[in-house]
Each structure stands twice: as C-alpha cells, then as structure tokens.
Design an enzyme around this catalytic site. Sequence first.
Site, mmCIF file in Angstrom:
data_model
loop_
_atom_site.group_PDB
_atom_site.id
_atom_site.type_symbol
_atom_site.label_atom_id
_atom_site.label_comp_id
_atom_site.label_asym_id
_atom_site.label_seq_id
_atom_site.Cartn_x
_atom_site.Cartn_y
_atom_site.Cartn_z
ATOM 1 N N ASP A 21 20.108 -24.112 -2.346
ATOM 2 C CA ASP A 21 18.799 -24.649 -2.110
ATOM 3 C C ASP A 21 17.636 -24.157 -3.211
ATOM 4 O O ASP A 21 17.732 -22.875 -3.158
ATOM 5 C CB ASP A 21 18.246 -24.801 -0.755
ATOM 6 C CG ASP A 21 17.080 -25.562 -0.400
ATOM 7 O OD1 ASP A 21 16.784 -26.681 -1.353
ATOM 8 O OD2 ASP A 21 16.221 -25.505 0.179
ATOM 9 N N ASN A 23 16.106 -25.199 -6.166
ATOM 10 C CA ASN A 23 15.929 -25.295 -7.619
ATOM 11 C C ASN A 23 14.667 -25.896 -8.101
ATOM 12 O O ASN A 23 14.079 -25.570 -9.233
ATOM 13 C CB ASN A 23 16.823 -26.695 -7.762
ATOM 14 C CG ASN A 23 18.505 -26.168 -7.807
ATOM 15 O OD1 ASN A 23 18.653 -25.104 -7.682
ATOM 16 N ND2 ASN A 23 19.086 -27.185 -7.852
ATOM 17 N N ARG A 34 11.280 -30.647 -12.475
ATOM 18 C CA ARG A 34 12.205 -30.397 -11.774
ATOM 19 C C ARG A 34 13.620 -30.416 -12.176
ATOM 20 O O ARG A 34 14.557 -29.801 -11.783
ATOM 21 C CB ARG A 34 12.169 -31.557 -10.851
ATOM 22 C CG ARG A 34 10.857 -31.594 -9.711
ATOM 23 C CD ARG A 34 10.945 -32.828 -8.881
ATOM 24 N NE ARG A 34 9.628 -32.595 -7.977
ATOM 25 C CZ ARG A 34 9.364 -33.413 -7.187
ATOM 26 N NH1 ARG A 34 10.121 -34.741 -7.217
ATOM 27 N NH2 ARG A 34 8.274 -33.051 -6.323
ATOM 28 N N ASN A 69 19.162 -36.826 -0.027
ATOM 29 C CA ASN A 69 18.513 -36.660 -1.190
ATOM 30 C C ASN A 69 18.358 -37.751 -2.082
ATOM 31 O O ASN A 69 17.552 -37.963 -2.976
ATOM 32 C CB ASN A 69 19.386 -35.490 -2.252
ATOM 33 C CG ASN A 69 19.451 -34.128 -1.466
ATOM 34 O OD1 ASN A 69 20.213 -33.180 -1.876
ATOM 35 N ND2 ASN A 69 18.261 -33.692 -0.916
ATOM 36 N N LEU A 188 20.836 -26.202 8.536
ATOM 37 C CA LEU A 188 21.951 -26.566 7.946
ATOM 38 C C LEU A 188 21.755 -28.059 6.990
ATOM 39 O O LEU A 188 22.862 -28.178 6.016
ATOM 40 C CB LEU A 188 23.114 -26.980 9.111
ATOM 41 C CG LEU A 188 23.827 -25.538 9.486
ATOM 42 C CD1 LEU A 188 24.410 -25.811 10.700
ATOM 43 C CD2 LEU A 188 24.377 -24.451 8.487
ATOM 44 N N GLU A 200 29.754 -18.045 10.110
ATOM 45 C CA GLU A 200 28.891 -16.993 10.053
ATOM 46 C C GLU A 200 27.725 -17.487 8.975
ATOM 47 O O GLU A 200 28.177 -17.798 7.793
ATOM 48 C CB GLU A 200 29.510 -15.578 9.417
ATOM 49 C CG GLU A 200 30.487 -15.012 10.447
ATOM 50 C CD GLU A 200 29.836 -14.508 11.737
ATOM 51 O OE1 GLU A 200 28.366 -14.097 11.949
ATOM 52 O OE2 GLU A 200 30.466 -14.844 12.812
#
Length: 233
Positions: A21, A23, A34, A69, A188, A200
């Site tokens: 994550d 960008n 972008r 997305n 997440l 983890e």
Amino acid sequence: MKSKKESVTVTAPCHVGMIMDGNRRWAKKRLLPRAAGHLSGANNVVPIVDCAFNCGAKIVTLYVFSTENAGRAEDEVASLIDLIRERAEPMAKKLFEIGARVKYSGDRSYFPQDVQDIMADVESHGASEDAPIVNMAMNYSGRAELVRACRLAAESGSITQETIEQNLYTAGLPDPDMIIRTGGEKRLSNFLLYQAAYSELFFTDTLWPDFTVKELKSMFEEYSHRTRRFGKS
Ligand code: IPE
Ligand code: IPE
Ligand code: MG
C-alpha cells in the site's frame, strides 16, 4: 566461541503476505500522476520478493489489486489494468530467473481476455515442485474467496474446515506466517481473511515504492523473536 549476536538464529517465515500500500501517496509527494506511483510500486516487487526468498521464505502472496480497487476512478482502474497487461509477463520472467513460479488468486474473469490469457500463460510456465511461489492476488477479495469456497464445498456435499480450505485460492499452501502492510494503515482491507487467523502482523509507515530489503530483513529479524502460541500455551 560465538558472540551473542552471532548466536541469534533468524527463522524466516515460510509464507509472507504483503499488502503493498501507498503507491498513490508516493506519487503525490513527488507531484507525479497516480500511474507513476503504481509503476514505481511494480518495480519494487522483484527485489523484495527475491530478498524474501533469499532469507528462506518459500511463498510470497502479494496484494496487487483488490475487488474493491475496481471501484476507483475509471481512469485509475484503466491505468492499473494497463500496467498489469504490460508488466505481468516481464515481471514473471524476472521471477522465473530467480527460480520462482507464479500463480494468481482472485476472480480473474473481471479482467479483459488478453490479460486473462497472459495470466494463464505465466501460470503454465514449468517449474520444479519445490520452487518458491509468488502468489499474486488480483481482483481478490477475502470475503468473496470464502463465499466461493463455501459454495464449492457445499456442492461437494460436505462443508467442513477441510473442504473449505481445499476450495480457497491458497489450497495446498500453508497459512501466511506473517503479513506485512506498508503505507501506514493498520488493517487487512479484505486480504486473506480466513488464512490470517494466526498470522503475525507487521505495519510500517514506509510507502510501498520506498520499502527496502533492509526493512524487510529487520521485520524478519523481529518475526524470529515473536512467540506464536496458536492459542495453546
Ligand atoms: C496500493 O496503493 C496499490 C493499489 C491499491 C492498487 P494505493 O493505490 O492504495 O495508494 P495509496 O494507499 O492511496 O497511497
Ligand atoms: C489494499 O489497499 C489493497 C492493495 C494494496 C492492493 P487499499 O488502499 O485498497 O486499502 P484501503 O482502502 O486503504 O483499506
Ligand atoms: Mg491504499
């Protein structure tokens, strides 16, 4: 006699999930479009995956494009699909050179046929059974994956933990030992919801295009000191 530092054994995780994550923020900071951020992010994949394998990981699952997305602005989605179209094969070639095989997880029927064909071609590339795996989550949604797995399990006449797992995209793969999220958010975002039960979790503010092998290695070092109890002790 070994020094205290030398005696530390770094146990690399077998399966690492990466939520790549940040960008667009990377691009914004540089006053770039972008698409330049997404390209820079794509360029960071092979060095990071290579480092993970060199450290002993066997599977890296990369969150490339979530189902959600697809709801971004039309021009951004188009540029992401163009990037996948242009980079999937050259990236896979580099991954083959480092001895890996590549698979894709997610609902690929969303992508134009030529992109689906590239994915099928890349996946059909021969590799030894024990080759490390790069699993690219493309148009992936953890919830949709679970619904699909339950539906397929029901069709097989048996809904158990085992039959659900057999119908996840990750069937046959161990759960991720570690999930890394770059870009500062601590969530997440629908990634590997079922499989992450005992992963983890590692979060860093570093934006994905800036994430380095040095930072990855220091996370592996920290991972090796964590105690995983799986609820049992
Ligand atoms: C991750 O970076 C790449 C994709 C989600 C496709 P973002 O595009 O989410 O960039 P930020 O998080 O907005 O900076
Ligand atoms: C998660 O990042 C998806 C990928 C990295 C591919 P997002 O940027 O889409 O997640 P949110 O919107 O911050 O939860
Ligand atoms: Mg983001």
